[in-house]
Design a protein around this motif. Structure first.
Motif, PDB file in Angstrom:
ATOM      1  N   SER A 164      22.618  40.041  45.640  1.00 46.93           N
ATOM      2  CA  SER A 164      23.224  39.995  44.298  1.00 46.93           C
ATOM      3  C   SER A 164      22.291  39.273  43.338  1.00 46.93           C
ATOM      4  O   SER A 164      22.054  39.725  42.210  1.00 46.93           O
ATOM      5  CB  SER A 164      24.571  39.262  44.335  1.00 46.93           C
ATOM      6  OG  SER A 164      25.477  39.937  45.144  1.00 46.93           O
TER       7      SER A 164
ATOM      8  N   GLY B 144      38.369  45.228  48.553  1.00 48.68           N
ATOM      9  CA  GLY B 144      38.952  45.747  47.315  1.00 48.68           C
ATOM     10  C   GLY B 144      40.209  45.052  46.833  1.00 48.68           C
ATOM     11  O   GLY B 144      40.940  45.585  45.997  1.00 48.68           O
TER      12      GLY B 144
ATOM     13  N   THR C  44      30.353  49.860  45.536  1.00 46.07           N
ATOM     14  CA  THR C  44      31.160  48.860  46.248  1.00 46.07           C
ATOM     15  C   THR C  44      32.645  49.177  46.068  1.00 46.07           C
ATOM     16  O   THR C  44      33.017  49.968  45.197  1.00 46.07           O
ATOM     17  CB  THR C  44      30.914  47.427  45.728  1.00 46.07           C
ATOM     18  OG1 THR C  44      31.527  47.300  44.440  1.00 46.07           O
ATOM     19  CG2 THR C  44      29.450  47.088  45.623  1.00 46.07           C
ATOM     20  N   SER C  45      33.454  48.554  46.895  1.00 52.02           N
ATOM     21  CA  SER C  45      34.903  48.774  46.774  1.00 52.02           C
ATOM     22  C   SER C  45      35.571  47.585  46.081  1.00 52.02           C
ATOM     23  O   SER C  45      36.787  47.428  46.146  1.00 52.02           O
ATOM     24  CB  SER C  45      35.503  48.984  48.166  1.00 52.02           C
ATOM     25  OG  SER C  45      35.069  47.934  49.011  1.00 52.02           O
ATOM     26  N   ILE C  46      34.783  46.764  45.409  1.00 50.89           N
ATOM     27  CA  ILE C  46      35.328  45.580  44.726  1.00 50.89           C
ATOM     28  C   ILE C  46      36.241  46.031  43.572  1.00 50.89           C
ATOM     29  O   ILE C  46      35.943  47.016  42.886  1.00 50.89           O
ATOM     30  CB  ILE C  46      34.178  44.684  44.207  1.00 50.89           C
ATOM     31  CG1 ILE C  46      33.378  44.154  45.403  1.00 50.89           C
ATOM     32  CG2 ILE C  46      34.706  43.516  43.378  1.00 50.89           C
ATOM     33  CD1 ILE C  46      32.102  43.442  45.033  1.00 50.89           C
ATOM     34  N   ASP C  47      37.326  45.307  43.392  1.00 47.40           N
ATOM     35  CA  ASP C  47      38.330  45.623  42.371  1.00 47.40           C
ATOM     36  C   ASP C  47      37.693  45.746  40.969  1.00 47.40           C
ATOM     37  O   ASP C  47      36.804  44.962  40.616  1.00 47.40           O
ATOM     38  CB  ASP C  47      39.385  44.511  42.382  1.00 47.40           C
ATOM     39  CG  ASP C  47      40.376  44.658  41.255  1.00 47.40           C
ATOM     40  OD1 ASP C  47      41.059  45.686  41.221  1.00 47.40           O
ATOM     41  OD2 ASP C  47      40.447  43.747  40.414  1.00 47.40           O
TER      42      ASP C  47
ATOM     43  N   THR D  76      42.590  42.620  44.701  1.00 49.14           N
ATOM     44  CA  THR D  76      42.506  42.176  43.307  1.00 49.14           C
ATOM     45  C   THR D  76      42.432  40.640  43.270  1.00 49.14           C
ATOM     46  O   THR D  76      42.744  39.975  44.265  1.00 49.14           O
ATOM     47  CB  THR D  76      43.744  42.627  42.512  1.00 49.14           C
ATOM     48  OG1 THR D  76      44.892  41.970  43.081  1.00 49.14           O
ATOM     49  CG2 THR D  76      43.920  44.117  42.556  1.00 49.14           C
TER      50      THR D  76
ATOM     51  N   LEU E 106      31.607  35.532  43.645  1.00 52.13           N
ATOM     52  CA  LEU E 106      31.036  36.817  43.222  1.00 52.13           C
ATOM     53  C   LEU E 106      30.128  36.616  41.999  1.00 52.13           C
ATOM     54  O   LEU E 106      29.041  37.189  41.934  1.00 52.13           O
ATOM     55  CB  LEU E 106      32.171  37.795  42.869  1.00 52.13           C
ATOM     56  CG  LEU E 106      31.775  39.160  42.293  1.00 52.13           C
ATOM     57  CD1 LEU E 106      30.997  39.979  43.318  1.00 52.13           C
ATOM     58  CD2 LEU E 106      33.010  39.930  41.850  1.00 52.13           C
TER      59      LEU E 106
ATOM     60  N   LEU F 235      37.758  42.662  38.629  1.00 51.63           N
ATOM     61  CA  LEU F 235      36.776  41.646  39.036  1.00 51.63           C
ATOM     62  C   LEU F 235      35.362  42.082  38.629  1.00 51.63           C
ATOM     63  O   LEU F 235      34.544  41.252  38.218  1.00 51.63           O
ATOM     64  CB  LEU F 235      36.845  41.429  40.549  1.00 51.63           C
ATOM     65  CG  LEU F 235      38.032  40.587  41.028  1.00 51.63           C
ATOM     66  CD1 LEU F 235      38.283  40.787  42.511  1.00 51.63           C
ATOM     67  CD2 LEU F 235      37.795  39.115  40.731  1.00 51.63           C
ATOM     68  N   ILE F 236      35.089  43.386  38.740  1.00 55.52           N
ATOM     69  CA  ILE F 236      33.765  43.889  38.331  1.00 55.52           C
ATOM     70  C   ILE F 236      33.596  43.752  36.815  1.00 55.52           C
ATOM     71  O   ILE F 236      32.540  43.329  36.334  1.00 55.52           O
ATOM     72  CB  ILE F 236      33.572  45.361  38.772  1.00 55.52           C
ATOM     73  CG1 ILE F 236      33.429  45.419  40.294  1.00 55.52           C
ATOM     74  CG2 ILE F 236      32.350  45.991  38.099  1.00 55.52           C
ATOM     75  CD1 ILE F 236      33.264  46.803  40.864  1.00 55.52           C
TER      76      ILE F 236
ATOM     77  N   LEU G  20      37.156  40.375  48.757  1.00 57.37           N
ATOM     78  CA  LEU G  20      36.409  41.084  47.712  1.00 57.37           C
ATOM     79  C   LEU G  20      35.899  42.415  48.261  1.00 57.37           C
ATOM     80  O   LEU G  20      35.998  43.451  47.614  1.00 57.37           O
ATOM     81  CB  LEU G  20      35.206  40.252  47.252  1.00 57.37           C
ATOM     82  CG  LEU G  20      35.461  39.086  46.296  1.00 57.37           C
ATOM     83  CD1 LEU G  20      34.201  38.248  46.156  1.00 57.37           C
ATOM     84  CD2 LEU G  20      35.886  39.605  44.929  1.00 57.37           C
ATOM     85  N   TRP G  21      35.352  42.347  49.449  1.00 57.63           N
ATOM     86  CA  TRP G  21      34.720  43.526  50.055  1.00 57.63           C
ATOM     87  C   TRP G  21      35.734  44.607  50.397  1.00 57.63           C
ATOM     88  O   TRP G  21      35.395  45.780  50.503  1.00 57.63           O
ATOM     89  CB  TRP G  21      33.922  43.092  51.292  1.00 57.63           C
ATOM     90  CG  TRP G  21      32.687  43.904  51.476  1.00 57.63           C
ATOM     91  CD1 TRP G  21      32.379  44.706  52.536  1.00 57.63           C
ATOM     92  CD2 TRP G  21      31.578  44.002  50.576  1.00 57.63           C
ATOM     93  NE1 TRP G  21      31.161  45.302  52.338  1.00 57.63           N
ATOM     94  CE2 TRP G  21      30.650  44.889  51.143  1.00 57.63           C
ATOM     95  CE3 TRP G  21      31.287  43.438  49.328  1.00 57.63           C
ATOM     96  CZ2 TRP G  21      29.448  45.233  50.517  1.00 57.63           C
ATOM     97  CZ3 TRP G  21      30.098  43.776  48.699  1.00 57.63           C
ATOM     98  CH2 TRP G  21      29.192  44.657  49.297  1.00 57.63           C
TER      99      TRP G  21
END
Lengths: 140, 335
Positions: free
Chosen positions: B49, A57, B79-82, A59, B277, B85-86, A54-55
């Motif tokens: 979170s 990036g 954040t660099s989260i996809d 998918t 998450l 997913l966000i 997740l951290w």
């Protein structure tokens, strides 16, 4: 008017089903959270791998394929309820699911209160959510 | 504190259980670190979170917006989260504070069951139509069309915020001059106990038909942009249909939970919602949602109006910035 007005029975039915269902979902998710981090092998997906992915990036598809070789199909958590992450997901799904019995319950109560139009609207709202849960149509 | 416990013992029980669980996890943590994250960092991500989610939920419930309006830009920026997913987790954030506040709002009569179901079907149908239109238009108009509509939407929000400012306290308990026949037939009236005034407030919504069309439009734009409809439900209920501001805010939260419940299942079944998450955010929304509901019952409507104005301006700036970025290919550093 000086007395506090009483809310209609249909409102109470809807509110209480959603409220207590959501709280029950939270408790299940909390148990799942404990299992996930204290017993990391009892998970569908390795928690260290998921958090790191997740951290960085990745998918959702990359995470699932990287761990299991394929994306999950349907309600993947229901067949893995002894696993921490599946239990967390189950709790979340319970919270979302509560809308369905709440809509149908409120619809019945609205019929009894002779609010026929609103009873039909509540029934339609419940049906749309049910169809979405069953995967009969998808909003992407 | 004692009266808060009497009002909502489950809030204390749930908060206590969350604290105990996170403390127990810290003590008995067995997940090994990786090259990217140490075990301590993992634990902090989960706990932060939860705390941030609690804070967002309190504001979201008071203003009657979905927490996604605050969650999504912050997560995308920091954040660099996809993004998928966000967005999926954003739906959890948008709906769970509304879900949990449904109980207290219905018990207090602050959310009106007739208004909720009157608005629910057009919003849900509009959201579905918007989602399908987004897929179609992305192929036809591309990024330019998207930028133009974002810009227009941002300007509309500035206009709505100005209406709340210029309307002043009249928007808190609006008095419609005329009730149209459709709203009369639909019996769109109710009453609730206003704790901040110590009296019963009676209201009759008006312009029901136009409101229904606008709720379809709100659902459409929400589905089209993945924004959620929280930014527009309160203004339509309050400014157009003359519903008291606190009832509009409470009904909006209940409505958003219902609308997002239909939208979230495809994400769940496709595995686009990862519990590691989403669950800390869900728990924060529930704890913050109960707190927000208790606060909304007690505070003055004027405070709700001010919070809403700030949020409308912040959201509009972001939309206008993204619209200009898309049209002129520039980068505007807005949160």
């Amino acid at each position: 008017m000086t007395e506090k007005p009483k809310p209609p029975f249909s409102a109470l039915i809807y509110g209480e089903i959603v409220y207590w269902g959501t709280l029950a979902g939270c408790l299940i998710s909390l148990i799942g959270t404990f299992i996930t981090f204290v017993f990391p092998k009892k998970n569908v997906l390795d928690p260290a791998y998921v958090l790191s992915s997740l951290w960085t990036g990745k998918t959702a598809k990359e995470i699932w394929v990287g761990a299991l070789g394929a994306e999950p199909m349907g309600h993947w958590y229901l067949s893995n309820l002894s696993c921490g992450d599946a239990l967390q997901m189950f709790g979340l799904a319970i919270g979302v699911f509560t809308i369905i019995p709440a809509c149908f319950g409120a619809s019945l109560a609205l019929f009894k209160e002779k609010q026929t139009v609103y009873a039909i609207l509540a029934f339609i709202a419940g049906m749309i959510t049910t169809l979405s849960m069953l995967g009969l149509f998808a909003i992407k | 504190m004692r009266s808060l416990f009497r009002q909502s013992p489950e809030l204390f029980i749930l908060s206590g259980l969350v604290i105990i669980t996170y403390a127990a996890i810290a003590l008995f943590w067995n997940v090994p670190g990786t090259e990217v994250l140490t075990p301590t960092k993992m634990w902090f991500i989960i706990v932060l979170s939860f705390l941030f989610s609690t804070f967002i939920a309190i504001i979201a419930v008071i203003a009657g917006i979905g927490g996604g309006v605050l969650f999504t830009p912050v997560m995308l920026a920091f954040t660099s989260i996809d993004t998928l997913l966000i967005r999926a987790t954003g739906l959890v954030v948008a709906m769970f504070s509304g879900l949990i506040s449904t109980g207290p709002f219905m018990r207090k009569g602050l959310a009106d069951v007739k208004i909720v179901f009157f608005c629910s079907v057009p919003i849900v149908v509009g959201a579905m139509a918007g989602a399908f239109a987004a897929i179609y238009l992305a192929n036809v108009m591309g990024a330019t069309g998207d930028a133009i509509v974002r810009l227009a939407l941002g300007l509309v929000l500035v206009f709505i915020a100005m209406m709340f400012i210029l309307g002043g306290s009249k928007t808190e308990y609006p008095q419609p001059k005329k009730i149209d026949s459709f709203s009369k037939k639909m019996r769109l009236y109710s009453a609730y106990w206003e704790e901040s005034l110590g009296k019963v407030v009676e209201f009759h919504a008006t312009r029901g038909l136009l409101g229904g069309f606008l709720f379809f439009a709100v659902g459409f734009t929400g589905g089209f942009f993945g924004l959620g409809g929280g930014w527009a439900v309160v203004p339509v209920l309050n400014l157009l249909m003359a519903v008291p501001l606190k009832v509009a805010a409470a009904s909006s939260g209940v409505l958003l939970a219902m609308g997002n419940a239909a939208a979230i299942w495809p994400y769940i079944t496709k595995g686009s919602l990862l519990p590691l998450l989403a669950v800390p955010w869900m728990l924060g929304q529930v704890v913050g949602g109960i707190l927000g509901a208790i606060i909304l019952v007690k505070i003055k409507a004027g405070f709700v109006r001010k919070v809403l104005i700030v949020i409308l301006f912040l959201t509009s700036f972001k939309l206008i910035a993204r619209g200009l970025e898309g049209l002129f290919g520039i980068n505007i550093p807005v949160f």
